[in-house]
Design a protein around this motif. Structure first.
Motif, PDB file in Angstrom:
ATOM      1  N   THR A 202       0.856  -1.189   0.000  1.00  0.00           N
ATOM      2  CA  THR A 202       0.000   0.000   0.000  1.00  0.00           C
ATOM      3  C   THR A 202       0.890   1.236   0.000  1.00  0.00           C
ATOM      4  O   THR A 202       1.888   1.300   0.701  1.00  0.00           O
ATOM      5  N   ARG A 208      -4.488   9.289  -0.076  1.00  0.00           N
ATOM      6  CA  ARG A 208      -5.398   8.132  -0.173  1.00  0.00           C
ATOM      7  C   ARG A 208      -4.596   6.850  -0.306  1.00  0.00           C
ATOM      8  O   ARG A 208      -3.642   6.813  -1.079  1.00  0.00           O
ATOM      9  N   LEU A 210      -3.489   3.348  -1.722  1.00  0.00           N
ATOM     10  CA  LEU A 210      -3.694   2.581  -2.961  1.00  0.00           C
ATOM     11  C   LEU A 210      -2.736   1.409  -2.934  1.00  0.00           C
ATOM     12  O   LEU A 210      -1.608   1.547  -2.466  1.00  0.00           O
ATOM     13  N   LYS A 211      -3.146   0.293  -3.484  1.00  0.00           N
ATOM     14  CA  LYS A 211      -2.230  -0.840  -3.559  1.00  0.00           C
ATOM     15  C   LYS A 211      -1.407  -0.742  -4.845  1.00  0.00           C
ATOM     16  O   LYS A 211      -1.931  -0.330  -5.887  1.00  0.00           O
ATOM     17  N   ASP A 216      -5.434  -1.467  -9.520  1.00  0.00           N
ATOM     18  CA  ASP A 216      -5.546  -0.207  -8.764  1.00  0.00           C
ATOM     19  C   ASP A 216      -4.914   0.939  -9.538  1.00  0.00           C
ATOM     20  O   ASP A 216      -5.402   2.076  -9.510  1.00  0.00           O
ATOM     21  N   ALA A 220      -6.902   4.249 -10.756  1.00  0.00           N
ATOM     22  CA  ALA A 220      -6.458   5.578 -10.317  1.00  0.00           C
ATOM     23  C   ALA A 220      -6.132   6.456 -11.531  1.00  0.00           C
ATOM     24  O   ALA A 220      -6.499   7.633 -11.581  1.00  0.00           O
TER      25      ALA A 220
END
Ligand code: SF4
Length: 438
Positions: A202, A208, A210-211, A216, A220
């Motif tokens: 992560t 924020r 996010l992985k 992901d 994004a």
């Protein structure tokens, strides 16, 4: 005090181009200026490619030209690992470094052409130096590769997969978009493996979590409101997850998947990633979810051990898969590649004959896929404006490798504009269109 001036020759693939951009960004930040001719430069950096023998020769010639025209030359890039070969032909080069060796190149430049004491840091645009036109940019998400395809030496040149944390990639993407980029081309050696080395850790973007993972990242990037195009995607099962994002128009319905072959036996000899996946049924399912999906791929014919039956299996695959854009090469041995030791090499004449049959079969498929677009209304992105009109690309066309859309008479458009067009004609490769409101 005179600004030190650098000439730069960038050869090779989009990934090498990204390396060049990084080196230039760093040098520019230190106050070096970039000049377009050998004569104006105090020193020349040549970023080489060593992927196939033709590229090696092109790189060696480029080094020779830079030495003749300028005399002070630093060599970097994929061919750099073969320093003895470079030095045998061009003993005068000042320094040779390998791929992904930004610091080393920059140090060599410092040594042979020292920077000014007061670097012009403020001259550097925040998005860095881009070698692509301002309206599109390559976004490199990782370096290296964990696979060991037998025809490829990239892992020995660039090492195992090293992903950039997603926060860093997103910050770069955001800067590019803020600087006017309308299309991001995601590149790496193995895009769908993104983050595997980091165990999908992560990271943060705009506060924020996010992985660091393919899906992901796609999701994004979709938030940035520009075209996002995925290159070098291997068909691992989780690739299915991004198809709905394409169907919803969030990222471009475009997948560049290098299949290389369709015979299970040859794929095994090639040691291809995801070779066991049932590709045809996957493609059918992807198209069911996203009928607009454009598929681009590359293939190798004449790989050692390829029989007529293997080749016919490949032709049958093409008919079934109905890919939109396809590149094909005859197998050629690359120094250091494991495939060189495989038995049953295919004679040159047979390779050429198979290439011709392959290309003829695919040309018909590509042409009919383009014909099916006639009459459709789409948004295109303008790459160039010439005397006769605008030259643009549709969602189905990546720069440099795919086709173009010609809009006769639309000379009022500007590079980087979006335009609404209606497709009116097609050949095997390109489309002709008129503006939708005319
Ligand atoms: S996936 Fe195979 S062809 Fe691609 S870089 Fe890795 S080893 Fe080379």
């Amino acid at each position: 005090m005179k600004t030190p001036r650098i000439g730069f020759v960038s050869l090779g693939c989009p990934k090498a181009l990204v390396d060049s951009e990084r080196i230039l960004t760093k040098l520019r930040a230190e106050g070096y200026s970039l000049v377009p001719t050998y004569q104006d430069a105090d020193l020349v950096v040549v970023n080489t490619c060593g992927f196939i023998d033709a590229a090696v020769e092109e790189s060696l010639e480029a080094i020779g030209e830079a030495l003749r025209e300028n005399g002070k030359v630093i060599v970097t890039g994929c061919l750099g690992v073969r320093e003895s070969e470079i030095r045998a032909r061009h003993p005068q080069v000042l320094k040779v470094t390998g791929a992904h060796a930004y610091e080393e190149v920059v140090e060599a430049v410092h040594e042979h052409l020292p920077p000014l004491h007061d670097p012009f840091v403020d001259l550097l645009p925040p998005e860095g130096i881009k070698l692509t036109p301002r309206h599109y940019a390559y976004l490199k998400i990782s370096e290296g590769c964990n696979h060991r395809c037998t025809f490829c030496i990239i892992p020995s040149l660039r090492g195992n997969l090293v992903s950039r944390p997603i926060g860093e990639v997103m910050a770069e993407a955001e800067r590019l978009v803020a600087a006017g980029v309308k299309e991001l081309l995601v590149v790496s050696q193995d895009t769908s493996a993104y983050g595997v080395d980091l165990k999908h850790r992560t990271d943060f973007w705009g506060g924020r979590p996010l992985k660091t993972r393919f899906y992901d990242l796609a999701k994004a990037l979709a938030e940035l409101g520009v075209w996002v195009r995925m290159h070098y995607v291997y068909p691992y099962p989780h690739v299915d997850d991004v198809i709905p994002l394409m169907a919803e128009g969030k990222i471009l319905p475009y997948l560049d998947i290098p299949f290389q072959h369709a015979s299970a036996r040859i794929l095994k000899l090639m040691k291809r990633p995801a070779a066991a996946e049932n590709i045809l049924s996957r493609i059918a399912e992807w198209r069911r979810i996203c009928p607009e999906l454009v598929l681009r791929s590359t293939f190798i014919v004449g790989f050692p051990g390829e029989t007529e039956a293997d080749f016919e299996q490949l032709l049958a695959f093409l008919q079934e898969a109905q890919l939109d854009r396809v590149g094909c090469f005859t197998y050629s041995p690359v120094k250091g590649a494991a495939a060189n030791n495989l038995p049953d090499p295919v004679p040159e004449a047979v390779k050429e004959e198979r290439l011709a049959r392959f290309m003829a079969a695919q040309a018909e498929i590509s042409a009919s896929r383009l014909q099916s677009k006639i009459g459709r209304r789409e948004t295109v992105l303008v790459d160039e404006v010439v005397e006769e009109g605008a030259v643009a690309r549709s969602r189905a066309d990546a720069p440099e490798i795919d086709g173009q859309v010609f809009i006769d008479g639309a000379t009022h458009l500007k590079v980087g504009d979006w335009a609404e067009v209606i497709f009116e004609e097609a050949d095997d490769h390109d489309l002709w269109a008129h503006l939708a409101d005319h």
